[in-house]
Design an enzyme around this catalytic site. Structure first.
Site, PDB file in Angstrom:
ATOM      1  N   TRP A 468       0.801  -1.216   0.000  1.00 28.57           N
ATOM      2  CA  TRP A 468       0.000   0.000   0.000  1.00 28.57           C
ATOM      3  C   TRP A 468       0.844   1.280   0.000  1.00 28.57           C
ATOM      4  O   TRP A 468       0.310   2.352   0.211  1.00 28.57           O
ATOM      5  CB  TRP A 468      -0.925  -0.002   1.216  1.00 28.57           C
ATOM      6  CG  TRP A 468      -1.753  -1.234   1.294  1.00 28.57           C
ATOM      7  CD1 TRP A 468      -2.982  -1.434   0.726  1.00 28.57           C
ATOM      8  CD2 TRP A 468      -1.416  -2.464   1.953  1.00 28.57           C
ATOM      9  NE1 TRP A 468      -3.429  -2.698   0.986  1.00 28.57           N
ATOM     10  CE2 TRP A 468      -2.486  -3.370   1.742  1.00 28.57           C
ATOM     11  CE3 TRP A 468      -0.316  -2.892   2.693  1.00 28.57           C
ATOM     12  CZ2 TRP A 468      -2.480  -4.662   2.250  1.00 28.57           C
ATOM     13  CZ3 TRP A 468      -0.314  -4.182   3.187  1.00 28.57           C
ATOM     14  CH2 TRP A 468      -1.383  -5.059   2.978  1.00 28.57           C
ATOM     15  N   ASP A 469       2.150   1.186  -0.195  1.00 25.25           N
ATOM     16  CA  ASP A 469       3.034   2.349  -0.133  1.00 25.25           C
ATOM     17  C   ASP A 469       2.996   2.991   1.255  1.00 25.25           C
ATOM     18  O   ASP A 469       3.015   4.214   1.386  1.00 25.25           O
ATOM     19  CB  ASP A 469       2.646   3.369  -1.219  1.00 25.25           C
ATOM     20  CG  ASP A 469       3.662   4.487  -1.351  1.00 25.25           C
ATOM     21  OD1 ASP A 469       4.834   4.280  -0.971  1.00 25.25           O
ATOM     22  OD2 ASP A 469       3.292   5.569  -1.822  1.00 25.25           O
TER      23      ASP A 469
END
Length: 787
Positions: A468-469
């Site tokens: 998800w960064d």
């Protein structure tokens, strides 16, 4: 005529709501909008038939719709408005005598049809709305501990109280100043005392993420700062008058993801440890005090702090090339946006690697260089973490390609000989296939390295198998905490997902409890998800989104957001990426980002700006990605190509059809918490929509922001950052806003404070932020009390 127009209008509204409400119901969403549509269509039919029963039926509809809306969202005006605004206007329209004149009322034997039922229904709705307008269902009132828990707090390396030597004032990164001339009692009297413009303005050929995020340093009687296009500048601290400037001429490159400079690094050669000798003899010293500036074309330049001239004894005529040893080095893919740390005769630096451009990316290696000569002393590579011996670049040795990088700011505990690194993720961020065990262990973590050797002391991971960064974006804050009567050396790590981890900085063990919670499944067939994810006892992570949390300006775009909510994959935090599309919440900007938090080491409390803005991501098979150059942006918004990977990803904020967030406000807060207990004491909406709309409306919704706060010993916290163009002062104890000043551009930077000639100044850089769309500029502005 008026009655026919009214009937047709009701019919059109009913048909539109029936179509959208039916779609929502088919997707498993609330049937309430379909029921409302049916009621409106029945009223329309009655109006076409000139039947006065339409008035009573619509009055009942208004009351029932109001009851349902309050049941769903409570007395939240910003949630009630899009639900009820159109319905109340329709009720008021039916009150018009010209509309009612054509209606028949058989029960009254031809008498006039009264508008009082819908009038009363509309008045009740307006009264409920008025009551809701003065409520704050999202705020939290309270007070932070106001008494010092220690009289002699550890502030970090030796920095005079009136100065600001590092990005976070000291190497502890606390963003705390012991100055107390400005207090909660007099902060309202702050006035602008000087203004300087750098001349470095946003250019037509700049990348979207061109931002002004610098925090100036104050050493002696000078301020040192850099600009987005890598101009280093020294100013007089008292007047803001320019002393010198140096243009690094870093050029322009459309492949850069960011064009920014968060700060420079100051070093006095008199601080060189007596026991430290260079690995190779240094040239005659040409710069007893130095300013080091990282550039957008992957250089580190040493400048004379007094004159701005290049220090030729450092590296190659004053310039260190940071791309040396990289396995892949396409221009624009690697650079440093944050200031390195200077400690024990070393300058330690990481670098930003473009997110999601290509799997053939530079390494995320952390390197320590001799601060005098630029000689490589050690390198720590998260893809090969056990060997820190400097590689032989001349022999063609390279670092691990595409290993997790650190683009933010480091902290240092000189006494313990440790430097603390916030680490990101291996790109592509949303694809976890093929990551090595070393990468899996170090992605999205805080790592403690030994200053002398680069050897790893400990690692603490904040997200397992990050898809998800959710890289650790903020400088870790070092502070000594009093826990159960004992002093514990702590590290405080804010994260994008909203958790704030409080760890023992000697061991990496949690001080406040950390639990592993079950995480959603459902990754694409080639990938997997971690079964659990960590959660801290001190957390600003928002509750999961619900359909009722969807928002809009009108009932129609609010309804479309509800439809999109049900169309996208979402099972709460850590819902994995998908081809269908996934809601990511907290989103890519994070609850906290590079602005970090500010900590009062005496009171052992924190001040922060949690931000809540959902994003969406959708994986795109390689075969469906258009040729390069057709619409991709490769950033937080748009198509990220992930060259060499089986999927690209389209992502961006979760917005409605009118380009406003699909989730209801507030989107931004200020908050205070006790670091010894993990208790959040207060939380208030922060910022207005004045600069988010075409009209300068001062509605205090609580808006997103990116930037950081500071705290002073006078009990005042300062913060700009929000997407309205203001800098504000807050009471640290209660969170009450005490002062604000209008900025000429976006203030997406962290302020700082210092004293010169007996007067305390507060300085903020106002230059805007490309991704959040605030007004660009080139301003450095100082405030002080009237003399």
């Amino acid at each position: 005529m008026m009655l026919s127009v009214t009937a047709a209008l009701f019919a059109l509204i009913g048909i539109a709501l029936a179509a959208l409400g039916g779609w929502l119901a088919v997707l498993g969403g609330s049937p309430a909008y379909l029921v409302l549509a049916i009621a409106i269509l029945i009223v329309a039919v009655l109006l076409f038939r000139r039947n006065g029963a339409a008035i009573g039926l619509f009055a009942l509809t208004v009351i029932l719709w109001l009851v349902w809306a309050v049941w769903e969202v409570g007395f939240d005006w910003w949630q009630l408005a899009p639900r009820g605004g159109l319905v109340v206007l329709m009720a008021l329209w039916l009150c018009l005598p010209a509309v009612r004149a054509g209606l028949s009322a058989p029960s009254l034997r031809g008498g006039r049809v009264s508008g009082w039922p819908v009038g009363i229904a509309a008045l009740v709705s307006v009264a409920v709305a008025g009551y809701a307008m003065v409520q704050d269902p999202h705020g939290m009132d309270g007070t932070l501990n106001a008494e010092p828990r220690t009289e002699a707090p550890a502030l970090g390396n030796d920095v005079p109280p009136e100065e600001w030597h590092q990005y976070g004032r000291t190497n502890f990164g606390q963003r705390y100043s012991p100055l107390d001339q400005i207090t909660t009692a007099n902060v309202a009297n702050l006035r602008e005392v000087w203004r300087y413009q750098t001349g470095d303005v946003k250019r037509p050929d700049d990348v979207n993420e061109t931002t002004y995020q610098v925090t100036p340093l104050k050493v002696g009687d000078k301020l040192y700062l850099c600009t987005p296009h890598n101009i280093a500048i020294a100013l007089e601290a008292k007047t803001g008058k320019e002393i010198w400037r140096y243009d690094a001429n870093s050029g322009m490159n459309p492949d850069r993801q960011h064009q920014t400079c968060r700060g420079v690094t100051y070093w006095n050669m008199a601080d060189m440890p007596a026991t430290t000798a260079p690995a190779t003899p240094a040239a005659p010293e040409d710069c007893p005090t130095r300013v080091y500036m990282p550039t957008a074309d992957a250089r580190l330049i040493a400048l004379n702090a007094e004159t701005g001239e290049v220090c030729t004894s450092f590296a190659n005529q004053g310039v260190l090339r940071l791309e040396a040893g990289m396995p892949f080095n396409p221009a624009g893919y690697y650079y440093s946006t944050s200031p390195p740390v200077a400690v024990a005769g070393k300058i330690i630096i990481g670098g930003a690697v473009n997110d999601n451009f290509s799997i053939q990316s530079p390494s995320g290696v952390i390197r320590a260089f001799d601060i005098r000569t630029g000689e490589l002393l050690w390198n720590w590579d998260s893809g090969n973490p056990d060997d820190t011996t400097p590689i032989d670049i001349a022999a063609g040795e390279t670092y691990t390609a595409n290993s997790p990088n650190s683009w933010s700011v480091f902290s240092v505990d000189e006494q313990r000989g440790l430097v603390y690194i916030p680490l990101g993720n291996q790109v592509p961020d949303q694809l976890g296939m093929g990551r090595s065990p070393a990468v899996e262990a170090h992605s999205s973590s805080v790592v403690a390295l030994r200053v002398d050797s680069g050897q790893q002391a400990w690692v603490f991971q904040t997200v397992h198998h990050d898809l998800w960064d959710m890289d650790v974006p903020a400088q870790p804050v070092l502070v000594d905490l009093t826990v159960n009567g004992a002093v514990v050396p702590a590290l405080v790590a804010p994260t994008k997902q909203g958790d704030i981890y409080v760890l023992n900085r000697e061991t990496g063990e949690p001080i406040l409890p950390v639990t592993e919670e079950p995480a959603p499944k459902g990754a694409i067939p080639e990938d997997f998800t971690a079964p659990t994810q960590p959660t801290s006892a001190l957390s600003f992570s928002p509750p999961p989104l619900r359909e009722r949390d969807m928002w809009g300006i009108t009932i129609f775009d609010q309804l479309m957001c509800r439809i999109d909510f049900n169309r996208l994959n979402y099972e709460g935090r850590y819902t994995p990426p998908s081809l269908k599309g996934t809601i990511v919440y907290p989103g890519n900007f994070g609850t906290f980002n590079w602005g970090s938090i500010a900590v009062d080491p005496q009171r052992q409390v924190m001040f922060g700006m949690p931000t809540y803005l959902a994003f969406t991501s959708r994986l795109v098979p390689r075969a469906d990605i258009p040729p390069k150059g057709e619409g991709e942006k490769a950033s937080e918004q748009g198509l990220n190509r992930n060259e060499g990977a089986p999927y690209g990803v389209v992502m961006g904020p979760f917005l409605g059809k009118l380009k406003v967030p699909c989730q209801a406000p507030p989107w931004g807060y200020v908050a205070g918490a006790d670091l010894t207990t993990g208790q959040i004491a207060w939380k208030h909406r922060n910022g207005t929509v004045r600069d988010m709309t075409m009209l300068p409306l001062p509605f205090k919704l609580g808006v997103p922001g990116i930037g950081g706060p500071i705290i002073t010993a006078g009990g005042v916290a300062f913060l700009a950052a929000a997407v309205d163009d203001f800098i504000r002062g807050y009471d640290l104890t209660t969170g009450a806003q005490l002062w604000q000043a209008r900025l000429p551009a976006g203030g997406q930077a962290t302020p700082m404070t210092y004293e010169q000639d007996g007067r305390q100044f507060v300085v903020i850089v106002a230059g805007g932020h490309g991704s959040v769309g605030t007004k660009p500029g080139d301003y450095v502005i100082a405030y002080a009390l009237e003399q």
